[in-house]
Design an enzyme around this catalytic site. Structure first.
Site, PDB file in Angstrom:
ATOM      1  N   GLU A  48       0.820  -1.209   0.000  1.00  0.00           N
ATOM      2  CA  GLU A  48       0.000   0.000   0.000  1.00  0.00           C
ATOM      3  C   GLU A  48       0.854   1.259   0.000  1.00  0.00           C
ATOM      4  O   GLU A  48       0.531   2.240  -0.666  1.00  0.00           O
ATOM      5  CB  GLU A  48      -0.954   0.009   1.197  1.00  0.00           C
ATOM      6  N   TYR A 131      -6.647   6.617   3.512  1.00  0.00           N
ATOM      7  CA  TYR A 131      -6.814   5.516   2.562  1.00  0.00           C
ATOM      8  C   TYR A 131      -6.054   4.265   2.996  1.00  0.00           C
ATOM      9  O   TYR A 131      -6.609   3.169   3.054  1.00  0.00           O
ATOM     10  CB  TYR A 131      -6.354   5.918   1.152  1.00  0.00           C
ATOM     11  N   ASP A 149     -10.051   5.187  -2.834  1.00  0.00           N
ATOM     12  CA  ASP A 149      -8.855   5.684  -3.521  1.00  0.00           C
ATOM     13  C   ASP A 149      -9.296   6.383  -4.801  1.00  0.00           C
ATOM     14  O   ASP A 149     -10.490   6.560  -5.046  1.00  0.00           O
ATOM     15  CB  ASP A 149      -7.889   4.535  -3.826  1.00  0.00           C
ATOM     16  N   CYS A 204     -12.723   1.032 -15.878  1.00  0.00           N
ATOM     17  CA  CYS A 204     -13.211   2.411 -15.758  1.00  0.00           C
ATOM     18  C   CYS A 204     -12.020   3.336 -15.548  1.00  0.00           C
ATOM     19  O   CYS A 204     -11.922   4.043 -14.552  1.00  0.00           O
ATOM     20  CB  CYS A 204     -14.197   2.506 -14.600  1.00  0.00           C
ATOM     21  N   CYS A 211     -15.731   0.897 -21.660  1.00  0.00           N
ATOM     22  CA  CYS A 211     -17.121   0.722 -21.234  1.00  0.00           C
ATOM     23  C   CYS A 211     -17.745  -0.562 -21.802  1.00  0.00           C
ATOM     24  O   CYS A 211     -18.645  -1.143 -21.193  1.00  0.00           O
ATOM     25  CB  CYS A 211     -17.956   1.935 -21.630  1.00  0.00           C
ATOM     26  N   CYS A 220     -24.867   2.540 -15.573  1.00  0.00           N
ATOM     27  CA  CYS A 220     -23.944   3.649 -15.340  1.00  0.00           C
ATOM     28  C   CYS A 220     -24.609   4.992 -15.655  1.00  0.00           C
ATOM     29  O   CYS A 220     -25.074   5.240 -16.769  1.00  0.00           O
ATOM     30  CB  CYS A 220     -22.693   3.482 -16.207  1.00  0.00           C
TER      31      CYS A 220
END
Length: 309
Positions: A48, A131, A149, A204, A211, A220
């Site tokens: 992370e 986060y 995030d 995305c 898409c 969406c």
DNA sequence: AATACGGGGAG
DNA sequence: CTCCCAGTATT
């Protein structure tokens, strides 16, 4: 209902949304080593920190080498800082390497050498923000904190908000929405955290979203609105000639040489750091070197030579 | 709320 | 050459 309590428009079919994303994740999730059930919490924390503003593909090899060399927080805590900064290599933002070692030492001193599961305890570690604390709690310990995030923000901005991109800074409304969308089942919630991030990273995407491969295409809000372009074009971040480039060049020279005599610093930094035509002024050199020293990323010996701490 | 802070690969 | 990436700390 108190008037000061902000409201979030409910999503039409949260169960369907969860199923669509979780099913997609079950099929398309990348096989990342820090997602292995056998990966210790320390490995998750290391990943992370490394992944803060650095793409997965660049982190992978550095993470493997790091975990082999320093398999536990105690190992990193005991390492020479110079080795830590060298091993960080070109991941960028080298202060993260410093913070990671500080975090390892805090884990040893405050938590008996084991990465804490509590998000509050995690948040108190150097280099661990909102986060990262939530991510480690959820991914390493199965505590369903709300993980938000840049990927999650973008997916929700589009799928729910109907806008091309999220606001510049994380808003209370975004956090509220993300919290409201968390599945009730803890295991689902933890997988959901990873799944939404993965959807943002693989489908995305910021630049050119795929898409046609998105499990949320039919629901969406952004697509329903005709996929409108972003309202404002983001301002590009300067690079050439900046202090950040010069600082990076000095760090690269230190990684390469280990120690830079005062009469060789600029030449080596320009060469190793590939400054090219952007020759810094005396003033910029002084400012950047002083900054690195102040940040604990370098130290100056009595003779003026520069080296890692 | 703004700004500083790396570096590289894709469009 | 611009944009973006599993953000955080400081002002």
């Amino acid at each position: 209902m108190p008037s000061h309590t902000p409201q979030t428009a409910p999503v039409a079919d949260p169960a369907g949304l969860h199923a669509a994303v979780l099913d997609w994740f079950a099929q398309h999730a990348r096989d990342l080593p820090w997602r292995d059930p056998d990966c210790p919490p320390w490995g998750v924390l290391v990943s992370e920190i490394m992944l803060q503003q650095t793409p997965v593909v660049r982190v992978l090899p550095r993470w493997r080498a790091w975990m082999e060399r320093w398999p536990t927080p105690a190992d990193l805590a005991a390492a020479p800082t110079a080795d830590v900064l060298t091993a960080w290599d070109r991941l960028g933002y080298p202060r993260r390497a410093l913070r990671l070692q500080e975090a390892a030492r805090a884990v040893v001193e405050r938590h008996g050498g084991g990465v804490p599961a509590d998000p509050v305890a995690l948040r108190a570690l150097p280099g661990v923000g909102e986060y990262t604390a939530a991510a480690v709690s959820s991914f390493a310990f199965g505590i369903p904190e709300t993980v938000v995030d840049t990927n999650v923000r973008r997916v929700f901005a589009r799928a729910v908000g109907g806008t091309a991109l999220p606001p510049k800074a994380l808003t209370r409304a975004e956090m509220r929405l993300a919290g409201a969308l968390m599945p009730a089942d803890p295991d689902d919630a933890n997988r959901w955290n990873a799944a939404v991030m993965e959807l943002g990273a693989l489908v995305c995407t910021a630049r050119s979203p795929a898409c046609e491969r998105c499990p949320l295409l039919e629901r969406c809000a952004w697509v329903a609105a005709g996929s409108p372009a972003p309202q404002i074009a983001p301002k590009g971040q300067a690079w050439a000639g900046t202090d950040r480039q010069v600082r990076g060049a000095v760090m690269a020279a230190l990684r390469a040489d280990g120690r830079l005599p005062p009469d060789a610093v600029r030449e080596r930094a320009a060469a190793v750091g590939r400054l090219g035509a952007h020759a810094p002024t005396d003033e910029q050199w002084e400012r950047c070197v002083a900054g690195l020293v102040r940040d604990g990323l370098a130290v100056a010996d009595d003779d003026g030579a520069l080296r890692f701490p």
